[in-house]
Design a protein around this motif. Sequence first.
Motif, short mmCIF file in Angstrom:
data_model
loop_
_atom_site.label_atom_id
_atom_site.label_comp_id
_atom_site.label_asym_id
_atom_site.label_seq_id
_atom_site.Cartn_x
_atom_site.Cartn_y
_atom_site.Cartn_z
N ASN A 246 0.83 -1.21 0.00
CA ASN A 246 0.00 0.00 0.00
C ASN A 246 0.86 1.25 0.00
N MET A 249 2.50 1.63 -3.46
CA MET A 249 1.53 2.06 -4.45
C MET A 249 1.13 3.53 -4.23
N ARG A 250 1.12 3.95 -2.98
CA ARG A 250 0.85 5.36 -2.68
C ARG A 250 1.96 6.23 -3.28
N LYS A 275 -5.98 8.15 -5.75
CA LYS A 275 -5.41 6.80 -5.60
C LYS A 275 -4.46 6.76 -4.41
N GLU A 278 -6.35 6.73 -1.25
CA GLU A 278 -6.97 5.41 -1.06
C GLU A 278 -5.97 4.41 -0.47
N PHE A 279 -4.74 4.40 -0.98
CA PHE A 279 -3.73 3.47 -0.46
C PHE A 279 -3.33 3.84 0.97
N LYS A 282 -5.95 2.56 3.30
CA LYS A 282 -5.85 1.12 3.52
C LYS A 282 -4.84 0.80 4.62
N ASN A 283 -3.86 1.67 4.79
CA ASN A 283 -2.88 1.50 5.86
C ASN A 283 -3.30 2.21 7.14
#
Length: 441
Positions: A246, A249-250, A275, A278-279, A282-283
């Motif tokens: 995550n 990707m961030r 995006k 969003e990542f 998620k963390n």
Amino acid sequence: MSREDFKEYMNLAKTLLGQGKGEEAFKYFSKAEQEDNMNEEVYLGKGVALANMEKYEDAKLEFEKVLKLKRDNGLALFHLANIEVLLQNRARAIELYNNAIACGYNDAQVLYSLGLMQEDDGEIDLAIRNYSKAILRNPNRPDIRIRKARCQIRVNQLQEALQTLEELILSNPDVFEGYHLKFLVLESLKRFDEAEAIIDEALSLFKKDVNFALDKASILIDKKEFDEALQYLSTIKETMEVSDTNFAMRQIAMHEARIYAFKEDIDGLISSINKAIEFSDKNGLFDSEALFMLMNCYITQEKFDKVLDIARKLKNAEMEDAYSVAGRYYEPFALKGLNRMDEAMPLFKEAVSFYRAKSLDNPEFLEYYSYRVMCLREMGEYDKALEIADYLVNVGEKVAEMHILKATVLEVAGRKEEADAERKLAATVAQPGSTISKLIN
């Protein structure tokens, strides 16, 4: 007194202490004390054991016993200073560190600890000086050179920082931070070929490191090789070792956002930033940087309802940083954009008080002064805004942003010729500001 028993108890105590077994170690130090109650090393050991057990006041008593036996014991003073740090008695800690040095205890750690305290207090030049002394005492400790380089970067001593980082890489070629920090300095100096070379060197040593791969992508973006950068970013996840997918990707999304910003593709920019958020979500992380960027995208689109929503999120963030403090200004700014000036005005006043208090506690952070200027400008208090803007220009004369900020106040105050002069000055300096929005233009 049995010298053999004393020596054995001390050996046992030190072994246990080295294993992190403070309570057991303390018992053997106490047995050793019964054999020789005039030995400084006994009380030093008892103090360290108690400190490891978080019995700080008791530890202080043991270190003070050492000073009764030998008032200039630098090691005892050093340990006392460490206890005062843990007890949040910063002024007393600094005094004790200096006393330890005056008594001849000039170990690298005491100089490093003193530097950390000075750095926290904003005394960066003193911190750099003590880090330099610490390096002379122990040239093989990479953490000291890293702190020194970060301080030099903080006060814009970039050439000096490069020298420190070159020494770090030479003495500790397997330390990640040396290459990464040198890359960041070279990138900020727009020495892109050298920056790319240091990252290529790092990638030859750390072939699967995603952070260096991201640095490589950053250089491609700096060189405006956007297609190559996008292609390289798309391969990072497949080719690099990623411990936190995550987070990686961030970072990739934020690099893509830079590309779309360069290409002036606002839709692509907003999509990439979302995006990244969003990542981060998620963390379980609050991404103030990405939210700040997204807010400024909506400002350019004059979507003030969305600006207001993000500003309030930043304002109410649990952790305060350079991005989240912006919410105090942008909340009333958005309300003003929504023609709700009756709600905006008290919030502008509240923000001015907030930034003023922050600048009194942290005068080295010019962002607080900048936001005050922006609030005062929106409130129509041009004289006060210009008074602070003049200060910013004086202390940050080589920062283009400061001249631009002053120009915006002069413009709304109807002093166009003076504003044009400030913008011309801005064009002659190279250093951009940090987190203040492009809105000031």
